[in-house]
Design an enzyme around this catalytic site. Structure first.
Site, PDB file in Angstrom:
ATOM      1  N   LYS A  58       0.821  -1.197   0.000  1.00 37.73           N
ATOM      2  CA  LYS A  58       0.000   0.000   0.000  1.00 37.73           C
ATOM      3  C   LYS A  58       0.867   1.264   0.000  1.00 37.73           C
ATOM      4  CE  LYS A  58      -0.706   1.683   3.592  1.00 37.73           C
ATOM      5  NZ  LYS A  58       0.033   2.846   3.126  1.00 37.73           N
ATOM      6  N   GLN A  82      -5.936  -1.494   9.867  1.00 40.52           N
ATOM      7  CA  GLN A  82      -5.701  -2.840   9.346  1.00 40.52           C
ATOM      8  C   GLN A  82      -6.390  -3.894  10.220  1.00 40.52           C
ATOM      9  OE1 GLN A  82      -3.859  -3.607   6.576  1.00 40.52           O
ATOM     10  NE2 GLN A  82      -4.026  -5.803   6.900  1.00 40.52           N
ATOM     11  N   ASP A 126     -11.822   2.343   3.381  1.00 40.44           N
ATOM     12  CA  ASP A 126     -12.077   0.902   3.309  1.00 40.44           C
ATOM     13  C   ASP A 126     -13.548   0.609   3.002  1.00 40.44           C
ATOM     14  OD1 ASP A 126      -9.986  -0.955   3.659  1.00 40.44           O
ATOM     15  OD2 ASP A 126      -9.822  -0.497   5.798  1.00 40.44           O
TER      16      ASP A 126
END
Ligand SMILES: NC(=O)C1=CN([C@@H]2O[C@H](COP(=O)(O)OP(=O)(O)OC[C@H]3O[C@@H](n4cnc5c(N)ncnc54)[C@H](OP(=O)(O)O)[C@@H]3O)[C@@H](O)[C@H]2O)C=CC1
Ligand SMILES: Nc1nc(=O)c2c([nH]1)NC[C@@H]1CN(c3ccc(C(=O)N[C@@H](CCC(=O)O)C(=O)O)cc3)C=[N+]21
Ligand SMILES: [Mg+2]
Length: 282
Positions: free
Chosen positions: A53, A97, A120
């Site tokens: 990422k 995460q 997300d």
């Protein structure tokens, strides 16, 4: 017969070129797109994802800030960090995460993220706008990327039988919703599903997101189907998907490899969502 391999890196490359230009435009307007990534603990799989990422952000011109927190931190400390990032006008996107260590309450953390920064697409407001078809919210990156991969095959979705194996909030459920919105006839399977093999074999489009190495074998795949393998399983240090690739290749029309399939497009959609967030927040 041998299936065509869907190249996730190539699909990503074309989209990232567009994103690069969009990022330059934003910078010219005085906006520096910025993504904050929060990683709790040192899960090796998560480390790989965070690294990829960061690379993706650098490639497109997005600023990325990684917060690496000790596995033992308290819920309160994590909530305070999210609150700080919510209020920081220089931060446009926030990604926490998953999975979090067991002692932390994942749902409470996700609920606190400002929906406008929820790149997300995990907040109930964003999940809800996908569900109602209202649009405008952030769509979960992995299913969004998979829609691009399917589009790259040229196979139309409308009226097709789509089967999604797995019903997680981050992959299976939003995937089913995107396929439904694209007018597929959608079946969602999970660990209690009976006759999974037969149902899978009826799929024109088969998306597998369960986390079991090589679970889907050639005899579960319809001839000519589009097979999307979301699985990322480490087996003896090697990465394996949820689909037995060598068998799928003999039966399917199109199949994604692991690595090099779904993973790269997930990252690309995260970059896309981050630019969408930066644009909206100005
Ligand atoms: N490449 C990428 O970008 C990404 C890859 N992944 C990978 O995808 C996989 C799935 O991730 P995620 O959705 O988060 O997983 P979860 O563990 O959250 O969910 C797994 C799902 O699979 C179902 N399942 C498990 N075993 C079986 C079985 N034997 N038969 C049928 N269904 C089964 C479960 O059913 P039930 O609900 O009944 O328990 C559940 O719905 C993992 O390998 C993960 O690493 C995930 C996100 C992004
Ligand atoms: N809040 C949150 N959002 C997520 O989107 C999220 C998450 N948590 N937790 C974990 C899963 C998993 N995931 C991956 C994304 C890209 C690759 C990826 O880049 N894969 C490459 C390289 C893999 C390698 O070389 O090891 C590939 O498949 O080609 C992998 C895994 C996102 N997830
Ligand atoms: Mg992959």
């Amino acid at each position: 017969m041998s299936a065509q391999i869907i190249d996730g890196k190539k699909v990503s490359k074309d989209v990232r070129e567009e994103l690069k230009a969009k990022c330059e435009d934003l910078k010219a307007k005085g906006v520096e797109p910025c993504l904050a990534v929060v990683l709790v603990g040192d899960d090796p799989g998560s480390q790989v994802y965070v690294r990829n990422k960061e690379r993706g952000c650098a490639e497109v011109g997005i600023k990325s800030i990684a917060y690496r927190l000790d596995a033992g931190i308290t819920q309160q400390t994590l909530l305070e960090l999210v609150d700080k990032l919510n209020r920081d006008p220089a931060v446009h996107g926030i990604l926490v995460q998953l999975p979090l260590p067991k002692h932390l309450d994942e749902k409470e953390v996700l609920r606190l993220i400002d929906p406008k920064k929820d790149v997300d697409g995990f907040h109930v407001v964003n999940a809800g706008s996908l569900f109602t078809g209202e649009g405008g919210g952030f769509v979960s990156c992995t299913p969004q990327g998979i829609m691009r991969l399917i589009a790259s095959t040229g196979v139309s979705i409308e009226g097709k039988n789509a089967v999604v194996i797995g019903r997680s909030n981050i992959v299976g459920k939003p995937m089913a919703m995107l396929l439904l919105n694209a007018n597929a006839t959608v079946t969602v399977c999970h660990s209690r599903t009976k006759n999974l093999k037969e149902i899978a074999k009826g799929a024109d489009i088969l998306v597998v997101a369960i986390g079991r190495p090589e679970f889907v074998t050639g005899d579960m795949i319809k001839s000519g189907a589009v097979v999307i393998d979301v699985g990322m399983n480490r087996v003896d240090g090697k990465l394996k998907g949820d689909v037995k690739f060598d068998e799928a290749k003999e039966v399917a029309g199109y199949v994604t490899p692991v690595p090099g399939g779904v993973g790269p497009t997930t990252i690309t959609m995260l970059l896309s969502n981050t630019l969408q967030a930066a644009e909206a927040q100005g």
